[in-house]
Write a protein that holds these residues in place. Sequence first.
Motif, PDB file in Angstrom:
ATOM      1  N   LYS A   1       3.957   0.612   5.429  1.00 25.23           N
ATOM      2  CA  LYS A   1       2.773   0.016   4.325  1.00 25.23           C
ATOM      3  C   LYS A   1       2.631  -0.949   4.644  1.00 25.23           C
ATOM      4  CE  LYS A   1       5.401   2.694   0.715  1.00 25.23           C
ATOM      5  NZ  LYS A   1       6.396   3.120  -0.761  1.00 25.23           N
TER       6      LYS A   1
ATOM      7  N   ALA B   1      -4.554  -2.869  -7.146  1.00 19.49           N
ATOM      8  CA  ALA B   1      -4.143  -1.664  -6.815  1.00 19.49           C
ATOM      9  C   ALA B   1      -4.157  -0.289  -8.334  1.00 19.49           C
ATOM     10  CB  ALA B   1      -2.044  -1.584  -7.079  1.00 19.49           C
TER      11      ALA B   1
ATOM     12  N   THR C   1       0.695  -1.636  -0.255  1.00 20.10           N
ATOM     13  CA  THR C   1       0.092  -0.375  -0.379  1.00 20.10           C
ATOM     14  C   THR C   1       0.859   0.851  -0.294  1.00 20.10           C
ATOM     15  OG1 THR C   1      -0.131  -0.153   2.324  1.00 20.10           O
ATOM     16  CG2 THR C   1      -1.620  -0.899   1.431  1.00 20.10           C
ATOM     17  N   PRO C   2       0.077   2.008   0.166  1.00 21.29           N
ATOM     18  CA  PRO C   2       0.842   3.473   0.095  1.00 21.29           C
ATOM     19  C   PRO C   2       1.339   3.623   0.986  1.00 21.29           C
ATOM     20  CG  PRO C   2      -0.735   3.837  -1.295  1.00 21.29           C
ATOM     21  CD  PRO C   2      -1.178   2.957  -0.880  1.00 21.29           C
TER      22      PRO C   2
ATOM     23  N   THR D   1      -4.737   0.501  -2.787  1.00 21.17           N
ATOM     24  CA  THR D   1      -4.339   1.808  -3.215  1.00 21.17           C
ATOM     25  C   THR D   1      -6.007   2.526  -2.727  1.00 21.17           C
ATOM     26  OG1 THR D   1      -5.049   1.386  -5.618  1.00 21.17           O
ATOM     27  CG2 THR D   1      -2.938   1.828  -5.185  1.00 21.17           C
TER      28      THR D   1
ATOM     29  N   ARG E   1       0.865   4.208  -7.059  1.00 26.18           N
ATOM     30  CA  ARG E   1       0.942   3.759  -5.925  1.00 26.18           C
ATOM     31  C   ARG E   1       1.828   4.536  -4.409  1.00 26.18           C
ATOM     32  NH1 ARG E   1       0.677  -2.497  -4.617  1.00 26.18           N
ATOM     33  NH2 ARG E   1       0.512  -3.529  -7.609  1.00 26.18           N
ATOM     34  N   LYS E   2       1.974   5.576  -4.694  1.00 25.29           N
ATOM     35  CA  LYS E   2       2.583   6.722  -4.011  1.00 25.29           C
ATOM     36  C   LYS E   2       1.451   7.799  -2.918  1.00 25.29           C
ATOM     37  CE  LYS E   2       6.188   6.900  -6.793  1.00 25.29           C
ATOM     38  NZ  LYS E   2       7.333   8.836  -7.609  1.00 25.29           N
TER      39      LYS E   2
ATOM     40  N   TYR F   1      -8.621  -2.777  -3.701  1.00 29.85           N
ATOM     41  CA  TYR F   1      -7.905  -2.267  -4.098  1.00 29.85           C
ATOM     42  C   TYR F   1      -6.674  -1.712  -2.708  1.00 29.85           C
ATOM     43  CZ  TYR F   1      -9.146  -1.615  -8.660  1.00 29.85           C
ATOM     44  OH  TYR F   1      -8.985  -1.788 -10.161  1.00 29.85           O
TER      45      TYR F   1
END
Length: 332
Positions: free
Chosen positions: A25, A82, A16-17, A150, A86-87, A148
């Motif tokens: 994360k 995702a 994850t971010p 993200t 991903r940032k 997700y």
Amino acid sequence: MNDYIIAVGGADAGFTPSMPFVGRKFDGAKIAGLARLMLEIALVRCGFDISDRSTPITDTQEMIFQANRSGADCIIVLSCDAFGSRKSFNDVKGGTVKYSIGRHGARSRELAEDVCAKIGGAVDCKTTMCNHEWNGAACPAIVVEMGYLTNFDEAKLMCDPDYIHNIAEYATMGICEYFGMPYIPHSPAAYKPLSAKIGLRGKYIKLLQAALCCNGYPVEIDGVYGKNTDLAVKEFCINNESKDDYLRDLLFFAPRDIQLESKHNGVLYIQRKLNAKLYSAPTSGTLCPDTVIAINEYLTETENAHLVAQDGINEDATKLLTQIGGGRPRLF
């Protein structure tokens, strides 16, 4: 009753971010790995067998090769989706069941639709086609994307052991419907006491081994009750004061008072619940001071400071954690 063999895998989905509050994360591979174990337990309980393998498989071609070699009747891989770089988090959400389009494409799509219809009880879900790499499967093959990574809310949910358990159970319902098998609900009555001894083999040993792995006692899921499985069972029984019905003790946790430094299957559950709510706790299965600090933070922030304790966790505090979702907000 046909003894259908299901090849179950967990795909490495990345991270994850960075999550707020905990400053780290979440690992999609760990999420998929736990979901895979819970799915295997549910499938065996409902009368299926799962293909033997000593280690979890994440490579697509290796998964297909082993499933074909074992004569599997279907392949189901659990993963997370995702979107974007991903940032940072975004609003794309929902579950997806992907199906292969090879020579078993029509059957794969039918299986995907059955599973998707059931998983819709936990998350909005749709079906779509897999990448061409799955076309070499000699049986129907699907990939279940549970949500997700993200999406902030779905990332938290997918770290919740109860949410993952629900996904596994709904997926099992869909597989049962596809094969015309009765779905047996998860309850203490569904698991017979197991009197295992060295050398015993069978799919119920695989269920035991998957349950051990779920509780932090890693063993090979090969269906053979060997020395390593026996040692893991004995260690679990000592830590949890379990005697004859250790299988049910592995699969069910009744909230109770737990003292500092206790190693108990309920502690790992509590630690996973805390992480899903963005309270930082190690997933060691041992009630350490850091875990007590995390649960006291949770109790204070949810206006339950009267339950705060320094030398352990009481039953009432544990019950508060059992809800799915909730916890600290995104804040941005």
